[in-house]
Design a protein around this motif. Structure first.
Motif, PDB file in Angstrom:
ATOM      1  N   ASN A   1      42.228  68.243  48.987  1.00  0.00           N
ATOM      2  CA  ASN A   1      41.296  67.518  49.390  1.00  0.00           C
ATOM      3  C   ASN A   1      40.181  68.546  49.726  1.00  0.00           C
ATOM      4  O   ASN A   1      40.302  69.455  50.752  1.00  0.00           O
ATOM      5  N   HIS A   2      39.087  68.540  49.117  1.00  0.00           N
ATOM      6  CA  HIS A   2      37.942  69.490  49.267  1.00  0.00           C
ATOM      7  C   HIS A   2      36.653  68.741  49.787  1.00  0.00           C
ATOM      8  O   HIS A   2      35.597  69.037  48.972  1.00  0.00           O
ATOM      9  N   GLN A   3      36.687  67.559  50.499  1.00  0.00           N
ATOM     10  CA  GLN A   3      35.558  66.950  50.887  1.00  0.00           C
ATOM     11  C   GLN A   3      36.028  66.383  52.122  1.00  0.00           C
ATOM     12  O   GLN A   3      36.793  66.502  52.647  1.00  0.00           O
ATOM     13  N   ASP A   4      34.757  65.837  52.927  1.00  0.00           N
ATOM     14  CA  ASP A   4      34.871  65.405  54.345  1.00  0.00           C
ATOM     15  C   ASP A   4      35.088  63.644  54.457  1.00  0.00           C
ATOM     16  O   ASP A   4      35.271  63.298  55.449  1.00  0.00           O
ATOM     17  N   PHE A   5      35.177  62.851  53.418  1.00  0.00           N
ATOM     18  CA  PHE A   5      35.397  61.374  53.484  1.00  0.00           C
ATOM     19  C   PHE A   5      36.960  61.025  54.028  1.00  0.00           C
ATOM     20  O   PHE A   5      37.795  61.803  53.561  1.00  0.00           O
ATOM     21  N   SER A   6      36.938  60.086  54.769  1.00  0.00           N
ATOM     22  CA  SER A   6      38.342  59.840  55.109  1.00  0.00           C
ATOM     23  C   SER A   6      39.070  59.178  54.036  1.00  0.00           C
ATOM     24  O   SER A   6      38.708  58.527  53.510  1.00  0.00           O
ATOM     25  N   VAL A   7      40.396  59.619  53.858  1.00  0.00           N
ATOM     26  CA  VAL A   7      41.343  59.198  52.676  1.00  0.00           C
ATOM     27  C   VAL A   7      42.771  59.139  53.291  1.00  0.00           C
ATOM     28  O   VAL A   7      42.940  59.843  54.309  1.00  0.00           O
ATOM     29  N   ASP A   8      43.548  58.023  52.999  1.00  0.00           N
ATOM     30  CA  ASP A   8      44.831  57.895  53.396  1.00  0.00           C
ATOM     31  C   ASP A   8      45.886  58.712  52.329  1.00  0.00           C
ATOM     32  O   ASP A   8      46.150  57.870  51.330  1.00  0.00           O
ATOM     33  N   ALA A   9      45.955  60.121  52.432  1.00  0.00           N
ATOM     34  CA  ALA A   9      46.412  60.755  51.396  1.00  0.00           C
ATOM     35  C   ALA A   9      47.953  60.238  51.367  1.00  0.00           C
ATOM     36  O   ALA A   9      48.255  60.357  50.181  1.00  0.00           O
ATOM     37  N   ASP A  10      48.725  59.954  52.191  1.00  0.00           N
ATOM     38  CA  ASP A  10      49.831  59.396  52.179  1.00  0.00           C
ATOM     39  C   ASP A  10      49.992  58.259  51.120  1.00  0.00           C
ATOM     40  O   ASP A  10      50.844  58.034  50.456  1.00  0.00           O
ATOM     41  N   ALA A  11      49.133  57.266  51.541  1.00  0.00           N
ATOM     42  CA  ALA A  11      49.002  56.026  50.705  1.00  0.00           C
ATOM     43  C   ALA A  11      48.834  56.226  49.079  1.00  0.00           C
ATOM     44  O   ALA A  11      49.258  55.889  48.473  1.00  0.00           O
ATOM     45  N   LEU A  12      47.729  57.454  49.111  1.00  0.00           N
ATOM     46  CA  LEU A  12      47.473  57.728  47.618  1.00  0.00           C
ATOM     47  C   LEU A  12      48.631  58.318  46.848  1.00  0.00           C
ATOM     48  O   LEU A  12      48.582  58.023  45.828  1.00  0.00           O
ATOM     49  N   ARG A  13      49.594  59.040  47.538  1.00  0.00           N
ATOM     50  CA  ARG A  13      50.569  59.665  47.006  1.00  0.00           C
ATOM     51  C   ARG A  13      51.551  58.750  46.426  1.00  0.00           C
ATOM     52  O   ARG A  13      52.165  58.673  45.481  1.00  0.00           O
ATOM     53  N   ALA A  14      51.649  57.504  47.696  1.00  0.00           N
ATOM     54  CA  ALA A  14      52.776  56.435  47.326  1.00  0.00           C
ATOM     55  C   ALA A  14      52.182  55.766  46.087  1.00  0.00           C
ATOM     56  O   ALA A  14      52.928  55.340  45.216  1.00  0.00           O
ATOM     57  N   LEU A  15      50.853  55.612  46.027  1.00  0.00           N
ATOM     58  CA  LEU A  15      50.459  54.865  45.053  1.00  0.00           C
ATOM     59  C   LEU A  15      50.673  55.537  43.688  1.00  0.00           C
ATOM     60  O   LEU A  15      50.923  55.072  42.544  1.00  0.00           O
ATOM     61  N   VAL A  73      52.879  54.274  40.485  1.00  0.00           N
ATOM     62  CA  VAL A  73      52.105  53.927  39.173  1.00  0.00           C
ATOM     63  C   VAL A  73      53.271  54.688  38.150  1.00  0.00           C
ATOM     64  O   VAL A  73      53.647  54.166  37.002  1.00  0.00           O
ATOM     65  N   LEU A  74      53.571  55.877  38.282  1.00  0.00           N
ATOM     66  CA  LEU A  74      54.414  56.950  37.520  1.00  0.00           C
ATOM     67  C   LEU A  74      55.859  56.233  37.314  1.00  0.00           C
ATOM     68  O   LEU A  74      56.133  56.215  36.222  1.00  0.00           O
ATOM     69  N   GLU A  75      56.375  55.719  38.114  1.00  0.00           N
ATOM     70  CA  GLU A  75      57.772  54.893  38.061  1.00  0.00           C
ATOM     71  C   GLU A  75      57.410  53.625  37.396  1.00  0.00           C
ATOM     72  O   GLU A  75      58.198  53.413  36.393  1.00  0.00           O
ATOM     73  N   MET A 123      40.851  54.292  41.637  1.00  0.00           N
ATOM     74  CA  MET A 123      40.639  55.458  40.731  1.00  0.00           C
ATOM     75  C   MET A 123      41.838  56.231  40.397  1.00  0.00           C
ATOM     76  O   MET A 123      42.031  56.997  39.660  1.00  0.00           O
ATOM     77  N   VAL A 124      42.674  56.107  41.536  1.00  0.00           N
ATOM     78  CA  VAL A 124      43.950  56.865  41.307  1.00  0.00           C
ATOM     79  C   VAL A 124      44.725  56.255  39.927  1.00  0.00           C
ATOM     80  O   VAL A 124      45.227  56.904  39.163  1.00  0.00           O
ATOM     81  N   ALA A 125      44.999  54.730  40.220  1.00  0.00           N
ATOM     82  CA  ALA A 125      45.700  54.242  39.129  1.00  0.00           C
ATOM     83  C   ALA A 125      45.179  54.473  37.882  1.00  0.00           C
ATOM     84  O   ALA A 125      45.510  54.750  36.787  1.00  0.00           O
ATOM     85  N   HIS A 126      43.584  54.228  37.687  1.00  0.00           N
ATOM     86  CA  HIS A 126      42.841  54.619  36.585  1.00  0.00           C
ATOM     87  C   HIS A 126      42.877  56.061  36.044  1.00  0.00           C
ATOM     88  O   HIS A 126      43.346  56.129  34.905  1.00  0.00           O
ATOM     89  N   GLY A 127      42.899  56.861  36.821  1.00  0.00           N
ATOM     90  CA  GLY A 127      43.219  58.190  36.348  1.00  0.00           C
ATOM     91  C   GLY A 127      44.355  58.505  35.870  1.00  0.00           C
ATOM     92  O   GLY A 127      44.536  59.287  34.687  1.00  0.00           O
TER      93      GLY A 127
END
Length: 152
Positions: free
Chosen positions: A3-17, A21-23, A114-118
């Motif tokens: 994370n190299h930016q300042d906007f709030s993100v739920d990193a745990d939720a993005l990791r779980a997503l 997706v991979l599963e 964006m996570v799923a699409h990428g």
């Protein structure tokens, strides 16, 4: 995830997503991907460097396998304990926040898209034709709905 930016993100939720997706795509449990969260300025530089584009964009997917190579396949001779690296997904949360406002969607849903699409791009999905786009969007809708989110 970096994370190299300042906007709030739920990193745990993005990791779980990402894991979901991979599963759901039946990727090996040893699959590795990089997810980088960057500023709009950094995204513009990445967009120019990798795609020749101008300005920032929401997400870039940089697969390690060249086009035409099966992304699901393990490298020849790779054993069960060898990581299966797909590539990197770069997301600009600031850009995504503005995009969510313009489209009237929830920021968290847009980040999840964006996570799923990428990740789907890294696996080999594309949207160059109408049929490919529909297939990819259908997968995105399925993946996000499983987490109680909507795809715009």
């Amino acid at each position: 995830m970096s994370n190299h930016q300042d906007f709030s993100v739920d990193a745990d939720a993005l990791r779980a997503l990402a894991k979901a997706v991979l599963e759901d795509e039946d990727m090996p449990s040893s699959t590795e991907v990089g997810i980088m969260l960057v500023t709009d300025e950094d995204m513009a530089a990445h967009n120019h460097r990798f795609l020749g584009g101008d300005g920032p964009t929401d997400v870039l997917a940089l697969p390690l396998a060249p086009p035409g190579v099966e992304h699901r396949a393990r490298p020849a001779g790779a054993g069960a304990g060898v990581p299966h690296a797909l590539g990197d997904v770069i997301i600009a949360p600031g850009y995504v926040r503005g995009q969510a406002r313009r489209l009237g969607t929830a920021y968290d849903d847009e980040m999840a898209l964006m996570v799923a699409h990428g990740l789907l791009h890294l696996i080999g999905y594309d949207h160059e034709s109408d049929s490919e786009a529909e297939r990819m969007e259908s997968r995105e809708r399925h993946l996000l709905a499983a987490l109680g989110m909507e795809r715009r």
